[in-house]
Design a protein around this motif. Structure first.
Motif, PDB file in Angstrom:
ATOM      1  N   LEU A 506       0.803  -1.183   0.058  1.00  0.00           N
ATOM      2  CA  LEU A 506       0.159  -0.008   0.109  1.00  0.00           C
ATOM      3  C   LEU A 506       1.043   1.413  -0.049  1.00  0.00           C
ATOM      4  O   LEU A 506       0.458   2.259  -0.840  1.00  0.00           O
ATOM      5  N   TRP A 507       1.831   1.138   0.773  1.00  0.00           N
ATOM      6  CA  TRP A 507       2.854   2.415   0.920  1.00  0.00           C
ATOM      7  C   TRP A 507       3.635   2.728  -0.527  1.00  0.00           C
ATOM      8  O   TRP A 507       3.713   3.863  -0.770  1.00  0.00           O
ATOM      9  N   GLN A 508       3.614   1.592  -1.123  1.00  0.00           N
ATOM     10  CA  GLN A 508       4.564   1.648  -2.514  1.00  0.00           C
ATOM     11  C   GLN A 508       3.549   2.096  -3.417  1.00  0.00           C
ATOM     12  O   GLN A 508       3.778   2.983  -4.139  1.00  0.00           O
ATOM     13  N   LEU A 509       2.265   1.957  -3.540  1.00  0.00           N
ATOM     14  CA  LEU A 509       1.420   1.968  -4.496  1.00  0.00           C
ATOM     15  C   LEU A 509       0.718   3.652  -4.196  1.00  0.00           C
ATOM     16  O   LEU A 509       0.548   4.242  -5.115  1.00  0.00           O
ATOM     17  N   PHE A 510       0.496   3.928  -2.696  1.00  0.00           N
ATOM     18  CA  PHE A 510      -0.128   5.159  -2.562  1.00  0.00           C
ATOM     19  C   PHE A 510       0.875   5.792  -1.641  1.00  0.00           C
ATOM     20  O   PHE A 510       0.567   6.249  -0.121  1.00  0.00           O
ATOM     21  N   PRO A 511       2.103   6.207  -2.046  1.00  0.00           N
ATOM     22  CA  PRO A 511       3.179   6.733  -0.755  1.00  0.00           C
ATOM     23  C   PRO A 511       2.503   8.035  -0.222  1.00  0.00           C
ATOM     24  O   PRO A 511       2.012   8.948  -0.931  1.00  0.00           O
ATOM     25  N   ASN A 512       2.901   8.067   1.135  1.00  0.00           N
ATOM     26  CA  ASN A 512       2.488   9.290   1.863  1.00  0.00           C
ATOM     27  C   ASN A 512       0.986   9.572   2.015  1.00  0.00           C
ATOM     28  O   ASN A 512       0.646  10.757   2.426  1.00  0.00           O
ATOM     29  N   HIS A 513       0.284   8.525   1.667  1.00  0.00           N
ATOM     30  CA  HIS A 513      -1.113   8.696   1.647  1.00  0.00           C
ATOM     31  C   HIS A 513      -1.670   9.248   3.094  1.00  0.00           C
ATOM     32  O   HIS A 513      -1.160   8.447   4.076  1.00  0.00           O
ATOM     33  N   PRO A 514      -2.383  10.214   3.358  1.00  0.00           N
ATOM     34  CA  PRO A 514      -2.636  10.622   4.671  1.00  0.00           C
ATOM     35  C   PRO A 514      -3.302   9.544   5.741  1.00  0.00           C
ATOM     36  O   PRO A 514      -3.036   9.606   7.059  1.00  0.00           O
TER      37      PRO A 514
END
Length: 628
Positions: A506-514
């Motif tokens: 998830l962090w790779q696909l949506f980096p820095n997502h709040p």
């Protein structure tokens, strides 16, 4: 002039290049080849491993254009017109957020190269709205690049799809005319610090995101009993708790937790958005074998997981998110898609607790859960008798009885089976219960991992697993749950989003997502700097979790039976401490949609199987701020 291309080209055909050499493609879905696009995952667009959107929709193009030209992206949105409500973009290189301001059509702040032109839902853009990238701005026209309008080739030598009529008034207002008579342009989004003429955003009061701990007035309460002992699920709950209690702590029977209406709304939005993100990540994992290998699943069952995902994506009934709710924002720890617990506590018990203590000035945070659960079953594919499988465990007993009540309310017959008691093969290889009825539909409290442990013990790594049957041979849990003609809830694919290995993906696909916490398969300097949590990729009830501070000192650790599992590392983001309790907010879904909330609390920092569930209620914002 609008210059809408008249000739429709097949899906995926290159239409032209926008500034920055960013290609745009035809999104004529009716012409999409089933050979080139055989399944849903084929329509997902990624750049540098980062999710851009669905091929080849307008939002995908806008996000991809911004990323390729500037290195930042806007957050995932349900519809194109929702972009007008965003107020920041994520700069992936610097791990920072930059302001994104909205300007109404007719603003004195004119659009510029790279602004996003936004259409309201309705007319030509019914339900979705539309977004395009501004490529050129003049006093009497504006040029845009886009996807999913016209599906035709751009004119030779042009780096834009269409040109729209514009006008500047004597007051300096910039107006854009839509080429469709039944559609409306909301305005444009520009990444700028200049907020003059920008749409104002409500100033968020961080106090509305806090959690309060209160005590109900017990002075007029004379009865001790408040759960209906004629209902089998409530009677089982009372027996396990040793009385009419929601918490195991005698002196805390009147305590409850309170949220504002704003906080509840934010939890609902976050739950629905995160479900979508986890589904994106699940599909991505199933399409990348090197990632799937990190989930430590038996090779023998992988084809069945993929088949489950292809055939049963929309057959989820229950799932639960675990959140840290703080004034700084919501952060999700994980997603429990596989046999999520606490549904009865949230959907029935805390509501009856509130009625008993006469809390008429606040609302039960789980008031709609049972109704939504019933609707999920009504819309499910379950036909005929559903067998509810559970272990010999007091918590699973009332949980199974609660689910049986929901099935009954949905008009579906069910039977509860304890530890496969009474199930056996017939001469044709059908599994039947003690009354001779075939097992075709199953809802389980068992974890899928329990069945996988049997497979790991009995199958070679590359051996295809098929449940075996023969008269006189003992029936195994894996024989039931992995039988081809038995449909199990929750579906087998829920193994993927429930596995902690999904978090780094998830962090790779949506980096820095709040809503997400930084997560990785390997411990890195960034996680060391924030402090980190070491988690087994497969685990239950907070087992085998270790918390480390910024100096890599062990803060707290739990024991359990998952110590041999592979680990992932997640940013240390402690639960808020409300009074003496570390407090975790749990949100529940019905068919993947928000259905209610509860809280789990503990004096330890990690929520475990023994952590208490206490009542959660909410009030309007004004009343919440007035509450001491």
């Amino acid at each position: 002039m609008s210059n809408i291309p008249s000739r429709t080209l097949p899906f995926g055909t290159l239409l032209g290049y926008a500034p920055g050499n960013v290609p745009a493609y035809s999104s004529d879905y009716s012409s999409a080849s089933t050979v080139d696009y055989p399944k849903r995952s084929s329509y997902r667009s990624y750049v540098d491993g980062i999710y851009m959107g669905y091929k080849w929709q307008c939002v995908e193009f806008a996000r991809r254009w911004m990323y390729c030209n500037y290195g930042y992206i806007f957050d995932d949105v349900a519809m194109a017109y929702d972009i007008f409500d965003l107020r920041s973009v994520r700069d992936l290189a610097t791990n920072t957020r930059l302001p994104l301001n909205a300007f109404r059509n007719g603003s004195k702040s004119h659009p510029t190269l790279g602004s996003l032109l936004i259409w309201q839902e309705g007319g030509e853009f019914e339900d979705t709205g539309h977004v395009a990238v501004v490529t050129d701005v003049a006093p009497n026209y504006i040029r845009i690049a886009e996807q999913n309008v016209g599906h035709g080739q751009w004119r030779e030598g042009h780096n834009y799809a269409r040109e729209l009529t514009a006008k500047i008034t004597d007051d300096g207002e910039y107006w854009v005319k839509c080429s469709y008579g039944d559609a409306e342009i909301l305005g444009w989004m520009t990444q700028t610090d200049d907020t003059r003429y920008a749409e104002t955003s409500p100033i968020k009061n961080s106090a509305l995101s806090t959690i309060k701990s209160l005590n109900a007035d017990t002075s007029s309460i004379t009865r001790k009993s408040w759960l209906n002992m004629a209902n089998s699920d409530e009677a089982a709950f009372v027996e396990m708790m040793g009385g009419h209690y929601l918490t195991a702590v005698p002196e805390e029977q009147s305590r409850y937790f309170l949220l504002s209406k704003t906080a509840i709304d934010e939890l609902e939005y976050a739950t629905n958005e995160l479900h979508g993100l986890f589904m994106h990540a699940t599909e991505y994992v199933l399409c990348h074998d090197e990632l799937l290998a990190k989930f430590n699943l038996p090779k023998a069952v992988l084809p069945k997981i993929r088949q489950s995902w292809d055939n049963r994506l929309n057959q989820l009934i229950t799932s639960r998110f675990d959140f840290a709710q703080t004034p700084q924002g919501l952060k999700v720890y994980e997603y429990n898609c596989d046999s999520a617990s606490c549904y009865m506590e949230a959907g029935k018990v805390q509501g009856k607790w509130g009625q008993h203590y006469l809390l008429n000035d606040s609302e039960d945070a789980g008031k709609d859960l049972f109704h939504d659960l019933c609707r999920a079953w009504e819309k499910s594919h379950a036909k005929g008798l559903v067998h509810i499988l559970r272990d010999q465990d007091p918590e699973e007993e009332y949980h199974a009885l609660f689910m049986q009540e929901a099935l009954q309310a949905a008009g579906i017959d069910s039977k509860i089976i304890v530890r496969l008691h009474g199930l056996e093969w017939d001469s044709e290889g059908t599994i039947r219960d003690s009354d001779g009825e075939a097992v075709n539909w199953v809802w389980k409290t068992w974890s899928w991992e329990t069945a996988l442990d049997q497979i790991r013990a009995e199958c070679e790594d590359d051996e295809a697993f098929e449940p075996q049957w023969s008269l006189g041979k003992p029936l195994r849990l894996s024989d039931v749950l992995l039988r081809k003609n038995i449909m199990v809830f929750e579906p087998l694919w829920t193994l993927i989003p429930s596995n902690k290995a999904i978090l780094p993906v998830l962090w790779q696909l949506f980096p820095n997502h709040p809503l997400l916490l930084n997560s990785a398969f390997e411990l890195n300097d960034e996680l060391k700097a924030t402090g980190y949590v070491e988690k087994p990729i497969v685990g239950r009830c907070g087992a085998n979790i270790a918390l480390f501070d910024q100096n890599q000192n062990l803060v707290e650790a739990t024991s359990g039976g998952f110590g041999e599992q592979e680990k992932i590392y997640q940013q240390f983001y402690p639960l808020p401490q409300v009074g003496k309790y570390y407090t975790q907010v749990c949100t529940f879904t019905a068919a993947g949609v928000y259905a209610g909330s509860c809280v789990r609390v503990d004096t330890a920092m990690v929520i475990s199987k023994d952590s208490d569930c206490m009542p959660l209620r909410f009030v309007g914002d004004k009343a919440f701020l007035a509450e001491h």
